[in-house]
Design a protein around this motif. Structure first.
Motif, short mmCIF file in Angstrom:
data_model
loop_
_atom_site.label_atom_id
_atom_site.label_comp_id
_atom_site.label_asym_id
_atom_site.label_seq_id
_atom_site.Cartn_x
_atom_site.Cartn_y
_atom_site.Cartn_z
N LEU A 48 1.00 -1.42 -0.04
CA LEU A 48 -0.05 -0.01 -0.01
C LEU A 48 1.00 1.28 0.06
CD1 LEU A 48 -2.75 -0.88 2.41
CD2 LEU A 48 -2.94 -1.01 0.01
N LYS A 49 2.26 1.11 0.35
CA LYS A 49 3.02 2.27 0.43
C LYS A 49 3.08 2.82 -1.01
CE LYS A 49 5.21 0.44 4.73
NZ LYS A 49 6.45 -0.11 5.42
N TYR A 50 3.31 1.98 -1.84
CA TYR A 50 3.59 2.32 -3.12
C TYR A 50 2.12 3.09 -3.83
CZ TYR A 50 7.60 -0.77 -2.70
OH TYR A 50 8.82 -1.29 -2.29
N ASP A 51 1.11 2.34 -3.37
CA ASP A 51 -0.14 3.00 -3.79
C ASP A 51 -0.16 4.57 -3.22
OD1 ASP A 51 -1.42 1.10 -5.48
OD2 ASP A 51 -1.55 0.02 -3.52
N ILE A 52 0.17 4.89 -2.03
CA ILE A 52 0.03 6.02 -1.51
C ILE A 52 1.41 7.04 -2.03
CG2 ILE A 52 0.49 7.15 0.82
CD1 ILE A 52 -0.68 4.90 2.45
N LYS A 53 2.15 6.58 -2.12
CA LYS A 53 3.24 7.29 -2.89
C LYS A 53 2.73 7.76 -4.11
CE LYS A 53 8.05 7.33 -4.54
NZ LYS A 53 9.18 6.70 -4.68
N LYS A 54 2.17 7.05 -4.93
CA LYS A 54 1.55 7.25 -6.42
C LYS A 54 0.51 8.22 -6.29
CE LYS A 54 -0.74 4.98 -10.38
NZ LYS A 54 -1.22 3.68 -10.78
#
Length: 229
Positions: free
Chosen positions: A196-202
């Protein structure tokens, strides 16, 4: 082996095969309905904001039709055999959760609780020994929603909806906070949560770009409910 005992074993095996086929038929039907729902929901990435309510309204009948299939499935499953057969429909239920939660977010910008999701899908508490909505399946569905919303944040901007990424960011960050409070023991669930960290960063990159270009108001507070452990 005693012939009578052998006949009993053969009969039990035949019954299991018959039961498995009946369950499979209902799961296949549920899969068909969830594919229809997801197919319609995929249009959110190319639908203008003003047309979104009509799109969401069009998918509601299919979502509610899950209840009939699930009710039939419950009638097939013997008492106290939930854990024996649940792997046959786990993926289908997770997809159904994803659809229900995403539709609720798009409709009201709120998060469905575990109990509310079960109610929408028509999963009754009294069926717990035959079919239930496990917490893990609910959480897996939520993570898939975040994956989809990170994609929507990008596509909304291309459609000229510059406020959508900000709304998504507020919702997803609040959801992530709730997940962070959970003691996740399941390895698969833990890995998906970490992703989810990658989704949040995106999403944050999209919000930053929109804010930098002054295409939308600065992010503020909203009435999005928190996720509780």
């Amino acid at each position: 082996m005693d012939p009578n005992e052998l006949d009993k074993i053969i009969d039990l095996l035949d019954r299991d095969v018959e039961l498995r086929e009946k369950i499979k038929d209902q799961v296949t039907l549920l899969d068909k309905k969830t594919r229809t729902t997801i197919g319609i929901l995929n249009r959110i990435h190319s639908t203008p904001s003003e047309a979104m309510p009509a799109l969401i309204e069009s998918v509601q009948p299919t979502l509610l039709s899950y209840r009939e299939v699930i009710s039939t499935l419950v009638e097939i499953i013997p008492e106290n055999q939930f854990w024996r057969w649940k792997d046959m429909w786990t993926n289908s239920i997770r997809t159904a959760v994803f659809a229900a939660v995403l539709i609720e977010y798009l409709s009201n910008r709120t998060l469905l609780s575990l109990a509310q999701t079960a109610e929408i899908l028509g999963i009754e508490e009294k069926w717990g020994d035959r079919l239930a909505l496990p917490v893990e399946d609910y959480l897996q569905g939520l993570i898939t929603v975040v994956n989809e919303l990170s994609r929507l944040a990008v596509n909304a901007v291309t459609m000229g909806n510059f406020e959508e990424p900000i709304k998504i960011s507020l919702f997803v960050k609040d959801l992530f906070t709730g997940f962070s409070m959970l003691n996740l023991k399941n390895d698969l669930l833990r890995r998906r949560f970490d992703s989810l960290k990658y989704d949040i960063k995106k999403i944050e990159e999209v919000v930053y770009d929109v804010s930098l270009r002054k295409l939308a108001p600065a992010p503020g507070s909203s009435g999005i409910p928190k996720v509780h452990s």
